[in-house]
Design a protein around this motif. Structure first.
Motif, PDB file in Angstrom:
ATOM      1  N   LYS A  93       0.838  -1.190   0.000  1.00 23.36           N
ATOM      2  CA  LYS A  93       0.000   0.000   0.000  1.00 23.36           C
ATOM      3  C   LYS A  93       0.881   1.250   0.000  1.00 23.36           C
ATOM      4  CE  LYS A  93      -3.996  -2.063   2.334  1.00 23.36           C
ATOM      5  NZ  LYS A  93      -4.802  -2.136   1.128  1.00 23.36           N
ATOM      6  N   PRO A  94       0.434   2.366  -0.591  1.00 23.33           N
ATOM      7  CA  PRO A  94      -0.884   2.527  -1.208  1.00 23.33           C
ATOM      8  C   PRO A  94      -1.024   1.808  -2.548  1.00 23.33           C
ATOM      9  CG  PRO A  94       0.425   4.494  -1.548  1.00 23.33           C
ATOM     10  CD  PRO A  94       1.212   3.615  -0.634  1.00 23.33           C
ATOM     11  N   THR A  95       0.086   1.485  -3.193  1.00 28.35           N
ATOM     12  CA  THR A  95       0.070   0.761  -4.458  1.00 28.35           C
ATOM     13  C   THR A  95       1.479   0.332  -4.805  1.00 28.35           C
ATOM     14  OG1 THR A  95      -0.227   0.985  -6.854  1.00 28.35           O
ATOM     15  CG2 THR A  95       0.184   3.007  -5.650  1.00 28.35           C
ATOM     16  N   SER A  96       1.592  -0.847  -5.404  1.00 35.48           N
ATOM     17  CA  SER A  96       2.913  -1.316  -5.825  1.00 35.48           C
ATOM     18  C   SER A  96       3.513  -0.424  -6.903  1.00 35.48           C
ATOM     19  CB  SER A  96       2.815  -2.758  -6.336  1.00 35.48           C
ATOM     20  OG  SER A  96       1.983  -2.828  -7.477  1.00 35.48           O
ATOM     21  N   MET A  97       2.670   0.301  -7.641  1.00 32.85           N
ATOM     22  CA  MET A  97       3.170   1.177  -8.704  1.00 32.85           C
ATOM     23  C   MET A  97       4.065   2.272  -8.147  1.00 32.85           C
ATOM     24  SD  MET A  97       3.236   1.721 -11.936  1.00 32.85           S
ATOM     25  CE  MET A  97       3.603   3.053 -13.080  1.00 32.85           C
ATOM     26  N   LEU A  98       3.838   2.649  -6.917  1.00 32.89           N
ATOM     27  CA  LEU A  98       4.684   3.657  -6.285  1.00 32.89           C
ATOM     28  C   LEU A  98       6.140   3.205  -6.256  1.00 32.89           C
ATOM     29  CD1 LEU A  98       4.829   6.339  -4.655  1.00 32.89           C
ATOM     30  CD2 LEU A  98       4.363   4.992  -2.601  1.00 32.89           C
ATOM     31  N   TYR A  99       6.354   1.870  -6.245  1.00 36.57           N
ATOM     32  CA  TYR A  99       7.702   1.337  -6.047  1.00 36.57           C
ATOM     33  C   TYR A  99       8.297   0.677  -7.297  1.00 36.57           C
ATOM     34  CZ  TYR A  99       6.294   2.322  -1.329  1.00 36.57           C
ATOM     35  OH  TYR A  99       5.849   2.980  -0.215  1.00 36.57           O
ATOM     36  N   GLN A 443       0.947  11.484  -8.816  1.00 36.15           N
ATOM     37  CA  GLN A 443       1.245  12.263  -7.615  1.00 36.15           C
ATOM     38  C   GLN A 443       0.072  12.285  -6.646  1.00 36.15           C
ATOM     39  OE1 GLN A 443       3.333  15.960  -7.906  1.00 36.15           O
ATOM     40  NE2 GLN A 443       4.119  15.519  -9.949  1.00 36.15           N
ATOM     41  N   GLY A 444      -1.121  12.263  -7.172  1.00 36.72           N
ATOM     42  CA  GLY A 444      -2.290  12.414  -6.305  1.00 36.72           C
ATOM     43  C   GLY A 444      -2.647  11.193  -5.506  1.00 36.72           C
ATOM     44  N   GLY A 445      -2.341   9.997  -6.011  1.00 38.67           N
ATOM     45  CA  GLY A 445      -2.786   8.755  -5.372  1.00 38.67           C
ATOM     46  C   GLY A 445      -2.431   8.585  -3.913  1.00 38.67           C
ATOM     47  N   PRO A 446      -1.165   8.631  -3.510  1.00 40.67           N
ATOM     48  CA  PRO A 446      -0.006   8.805  -4.375  1.00 40.67           C
ATOM     49  C   PRO A 446       0.386   7.488  -5.053  1.00 40.67           C
ATOM     50  CG  PRO A 446       0.706   8.516  -2.125  1.00 40.67           C
ATOM     51  CD  PRO A 446      -0.800   8.504  -2.092  1.00 40.67           C
ATOM     52  N   GLY A 447       1.129   7.608  -6.162  1.00 42.16           N
ATOM     53  CA  GLY A 447       1.709   6.440  -6.799  1.00 42.16           C
ATOM     54  C   GLY A 447       0.848   5.806  -7.875  1.00 42.16           C
ATOM     55  N   PHE A 448      -0.313   6.432  -8.228  1.00 40.82           N
ATOM     56  CA  PHE A 448      -1.103   5.929  -9.345  1.00 40.82           C
ATOM     57  C   PHE A 448      -1.753   4.579  -9.004  1.00 40.82           C
ATOM     58  CE2 PHE A 448      -0.661   5.754 -14.309  1.00 40.82           C
ATOM     59  CZ  PHE A 448      -1.940   6.264 -14.445  1.00 40.82           C
ATOM     60  N   PRO A 449      -2.597   4.526  -7.975  1.00 38.87           N
ATOM     61  CA  PRO A 449      -3.178   3.255  -7.515  1.00 38.87           C
ATOM     62  C   PRO A 449      -4.233   2.707  -8.479  1.00 38.87           C
ATOM     63  CG  PRO A 449      -4.091   5.091  -6.285  1.00 38.87           C
ATOM     64  CD  PRO A 449      -2.984   5.656  -7.112  1.00 38.87           C
ATOM     65  N   GLU A 450      -4.579   1.445  -8.274  1.00 39.39           N
ATOM     66  CA  GLU A 450      -5.563   0.747  -9.103  1.00 39.39           C
ATOM     67  C   GLU A 450      -6.972   0.952  -8.544  1.00 39.39           C
ATOM     68  OE1 GLU A 450      -4.169  -3.285  -9.439  1.00 39.39           O
ATOM     69  OE2 GLU A 450      -2.852  -2.784 -11.122  1.00 39.39           O
ATOM     70  N   TRP A 451      -7.417   2.192  -8.587  1.00 37.65           N
ATOM     71  CA  TRP A 451      -8.732   2.543  -8.063  1.00 37.65           C
ATOM     72  C   TRP A 451      -9.726   2.841  -9.185  1.00 37.65           C
ATOM     73  CZ3 TRP A 451      -6.651   6.657  -4.065  1.00 37.65           C
ATOM     74  CH2 TRP A 451      -6.020   5.980  -3.013  1.00 37.65           C
ATOM     75  N   GLY A 452      -9.327   2.643 -10.436  1.00 36.54           N
ATOM     76  CA  GLY A 452     -10.118   3.122 -11.564  1.00 36.54           C
ATOM     77  C   GLY A 452     -11.368   2.327 -11.866  1.00 36.54           C
ATOM     78  N   MET A 453     -11.457   1.068 -11.428  1.00 39.27           N
ATOM     79  CA  MET A 453     -12.706   0.315 -11.587  1.00 39.27           C
ATOM     80  C   MET A 453     -13.584   0.643 -10.383  1.00 39.27           C
ATOM     81  SD  MET A 453     -13.375  -3.771 -12.031  1.00 39.27           S
ATOM     82  CE  MET A 453     -15.049  -4.401 -12.083  1.00 39.27           C
ATOM     83  N   LEU A 454     -14.152   1.844 -10.420  1.00 40.67           N
ATOM     84  CA  LEU A 454     -14.963   2.306  -9.288  1.00 40.67           C
ATOM     85  C   LEU A 454     -16.154   1.369  -9.096  1.00 40.67           C
ATOM     86  CD1 LEU A 454     -15.147   6.140 -10.103  1.00 40.67           C
ATOM     87  CD2 LEU A 454     -13.311   4.864  -8.997  1.00 40.67           C
ATOM     88  N   ARG A 541       9.166  13.803   2.793  1.00 38.55           N
ATOM     89  CA  ARG A 541      10.460  13.201   3.080  1.00 38.55           C
ATOM     90  C   ARG A 541      10.615  11.892   2.300  1.00 38.55           C
ATOM     91  NH1 ARG A 541      10.601   8.940   6.477  1.00 38.55           N
ATOM     92  NH2 ARG A 541      12.684   9.484   7.206  1.00 38.55           N
ATOM     93  N   GLY A 542      11.846  11.379   2.261  1.00 40.36           N
ATOM     94  CA  GLY A 542      12.120  10.037   1.797  1.00 40.36           C
ATOM     95  C   GLY A 542      11.870   9.798   0.316  1.00 40.36           C
ATOM     96  N   TYR A 543      11.675   8.524   0.004  1.00 43.53           N
ATOM     97  CA  TYR A 543      11.483   8.118  -1.384  1.00 43.53           C
ATOM     98  C   TYR A 543      10.275   8.804  -2.003  1.00 43.53           C
ATOM     99  CZ  TYR A 543      10.162   5.215  -5.359  1.00 43.53           C
ATOM    100  OH  TYR A 543       9.789   4.803  -6.613  1.00 43.53           O
ATOM    101  N   GLY A 544       9.191   8.930  -1.232  1.00 44.31           N
ATOM    102  CA  GLY A 544       7.997   9.577  -1.757  1.00 44.31           C
ATOM    103  C   GLY A 544       8.251  11.011  -2.164  1.00 44.31           C
ATOM    104  N   TYR A 545       9.105  11.707  -1.431  1.00 41.77           N
ATOM    105  CA  TYR A 545       9.478  13.086  -1.762  1.00 41.77           C
ATOM    106  C   TYR A 545      10.152  13.131  -3.125  1.00 41.77           C
ATOM    107  CZ  TYR A 545      11.743  17.673  -1.076  1.00 41.77           C
ATOM    108  OH  TYR A 545      12.176  18.984  -1.203  1.00 41.77           O
ATOM    109  N   MET A 546      11.089  12.210  -3.350  1.00 40.17           N
ATOM    110  CA  MET A 546      11.768  12.133  -4.640  1.00 40.17           C
ATOM    111  C   MET A 546      10.788  11.739  -5.743  1.00 40.17           C
ATOM    112  SD  MET A 546      15.050   9.796  -5.703  1.00 40.17           S
ATOM    113  CE  MET A 546      14.180   8.248  -5.473  1.00 40.17           C
ATOM    114  N   PHE A 547       9.922  10.779  -5.454  1.00 38.18           N
ATOM    115  CA  PHE A 547       8.934  10.315  -6.426  1.00 38.18           C
ATOM    116  C   PHE A 547       8.080  11.476  -6.918  1.00 38.18           C
ATOM    117  CE2 PHE A 547       4.817   8.706  -7.712  1.00 38.18           C
ATOM    118  CZ  PHE A 547       5.094   7.537  -8.393  1.00 38.18           C
TER     119      PHE A 547
END
Length: 577
Positions: A93-99, A443-454, A541-547
């Motif tokens: 979480k929040p999504t593997s796409m973040l990583y 950026q908004g997800g953050p990380g572009f999560p798989e929430w699109g099949m509402l 901070r951290g990786y998310g800041y760089m992302f």
């Protein structure tokens, strides 16, 4: 092709010189229990495994690593296992796409910083395939991708279950009150029966098919079920082949060309691919210096028929059936006249040579071009005042009645807001509404999560409705289906037009015309744009800041800007020890 001399092996820079640094390297190898004759003058092969005890899809990798190492030893190489970031799809979480980009960075740096002459990349669970390949393409050493393989078919009470796809389907029935606790528990236990990736044509099988079509996997490897003994034999074959690739200095730039990327895109369309393929294909291609665009993919989608009758775009079969019907090689044989078969592959042979003996064993699973599942490919790219940089839809996976639609927007600014609203049976919603979720992009997800099949609102579920038009700047699982418009770019979090849409505005989809618009006049949009306030960053901070500061938008592949091939140079391989 001239064979490399042992003194020219990359690993020789660590082990061959008679100096203090190399003394230390050889001494530490002895500490590990290895004599010099085991690794000196032999290709050192890194086996990069994305295994972890929480990555269910890769639970068989500890055994497969040994199969790869066996093959390396048979060919006269020296194999070392190098664990990498696992990026599992089920629990991250929040999504593997973040990583995904973190895995790509780790892969590249691990290869650069260690005495590796070539690598076998072991992945499969959605983001591990593109992440590993992106990193290895940038590192530039000989590489082979070994797919985890799909799991066995799901089963409950005589019903064949497909991972993801049937989870969504039966969840709607449970929300409607049509499924009790015992049946729900039975489905839960039966939908994932073995090691391996989702056995639908979700993102995992899409991306491993793309890797094979791109020439980065041995022929036929991407479709083998994870627990089939053929997977063990293929693992050893990868180990043997990578050693020869090192001696032949067969680097990725010889394989991942414009033609290879185009082949991969055509094959993806013909399989009924995941919408996620768009983001990953663009990112992988650009790591290789190939300029692949959304418009290129849309053009190929228009001209490539869907011929893999595999859920969710297909109706009847799963990946085990696809494998037994001939697998990806058989599908590519059907497409032979559409592909550039002169493209080189990691087998050391052209695609034409690899496909010479391929054949289809079940023409309902792998259809002929004359009898496709769907007349066009899997994906369509939309443009309009809601998505000037593009949005993606999967026409084959939704009812044709949604291909042209006008309806009022019902807008949610966050996933929790949406989740609470759709379960409220008093929600003022009709089947003609367009459900909208924003602030769910890179950026908004953050990380572009798989929430699109509402989820379809419970009030509509109880009325018997199972689909409606849904719109977001999120992604969705490749196992998903329905009338979902995804990857709206630019995303709303950075001020894209989706940020200006309001509940009640009319949204128009014209799929044949590839248009997506909000019917709001320009003066009103200008007033809304002036009033829009940029949200606070998700990370400080951290990786998310760089992302957040370096991730590109969906239409650019969501890679980090500083890792793309046209960004500066790398101080690659000087003797800096």
């Amino acid at each position: 092709m001239a064979r490399k001399d042992p003194k020219d092996l990359r690993s020789a820079r660590w082990f061959a010189p008679d100096d203090l640094r190399s003394f230390g390297h050889r001494s530490r190898m002895m500490q590990l229990g290895y004599a010099e004759e085991e690794y000196r003058d032999r290709p050192v092969i890194g086996v990069l495994s994305t295994w972890s005890e929480l990555n269910t899809c890769h639970s068989h990798f500890p055994e497969r690593v040994q199969d790869v190492k066996r093959g390396v030893a048979q060919a006269g190489g020296f194999a070392v296992e190098m664990p990498t970031l696992s990026v599992d799809e089920s629990f991250t979480k929040p999504t593997s796409m973040l990583y995904r980009n973190l895995l790509a960075m780790e892969t590249e740096e691990m290869i650069r910083s260690h005495p590796l002459d070539g690598v076998v990349l072991m992945g499969g669970c959605d983001k591990t395939t593109p992440g590993l390949i992106m990193g290895a393409l940038s590192a530039g050493v000989p590489m082979i991708f070994l797919s985890a393989g799909p799991m066995l078919r799901g089963n409950y009470a005589g019903k064949v279950l497909g991972s993801g796809s049937d989870a969504w389907k039966y969840w709607d029935e449970r929300r409607a009150g049509n499924i009790g606790d015992d049946e729900w528990q039975g489905i839960q236990a039966g939908i994932a029966r073995s090691a391996g990736t989702c056995m639908t044509m979700g993102t995992a099988s899409t991306m491993t098919a793309i890797a094979e079509a791109m020439g980065l996997s041995l022929p036929g490897s991407s479709s083998i079920p994870a627990v089939d003994s053929a997977h063990q034999r293929m693992s050893a074959a990868c180990g043997r082949r990578i050693v020869d690739m090192v001696w032949d200095d067969m680097t990725p730039d010889m394989i991942v060309t414009d033609a290879a990327c185009r082949n991969a895109a055509i094959v993806a369309m013909a399989t009924g691919c995941s919408t996620n393929a768009v983001v990953h294909l663009i990112a992988m291609a650009r790591r290789a210096g190939v300029s692949l665009t959304l418009d290129d993919l849309d053009a190929l989608g228009r001209s490539t028929p869907l011929i893999a009758n595999v859920r969710p775009a297909g109706k009847d079969y799963l990946m085990e059936d696809f494998y037994l019907a001939g697998g990806l090689s058989a599908l590519m044989k059907q497409l032979e006249n559409m592909l550039d078969c002169s493209a080189m592959t990691v087998s050391g042979k052209s695609l034409e040579e690899n496909l010479k003996n391929a054949r289809v064993y079940n023409s309902d699973v792998i259809r002929p071009l004359s009898n496709p599942v769907y007349h066009e490919g899997s994906l369509a790219v939309l443009r309009g005042n809601l998505c000037p940089d593009g949005a993606v839809m999967k026409p084959a996976a939704c009812d044709p009645r949604f291909h042209f639609h006008e309806g009022p927007a019902l807008v949610f600014d966050s996933y929790p807001e949406m989740k609470a609203a759709i379960d409220d049976e008093s929600l003022d919603v009709t089947p003609d509404h367009v459900l909208v979720l924003r602030n769910a992009g890179p950026q908004g997800g953050p990380g572009f999560p798989e929430w699109g099949m509402l989820p379809v609102p419970k009030a509509l579920i109880r009325q018997g409705h199972r689909d409606m038009l849904r719109l977001s700047d999120a992604r969705m699982s490749g196992t998903s289906y329905g009338a979902c418009i995804l990857h709206v770019a630019p995303e709303s979090f950075v001020g894209g037009p989706l940020a200006l849409l309001q509940t009640g505005d009319i949204v128009r989809l014209d799929l044949p015309g590839r248009r997506l618009d909000m019917l709001v006049d320009e003066d009103e949009l200008a007033r809304r744009r002036e009033a829009w306030i940029s949200p606070k960053p998700r990370f400080e901070r951290g990786y998310g800041y760089m992302f957040a500061r370096h991730v590109t938008q969906a239409d650019q592949g969501c890679d980090f800007d500083f890792l793309q091939s046209d960004f500066g140079r790398t101080v690659g391989e000087p003797d800096i020890f």
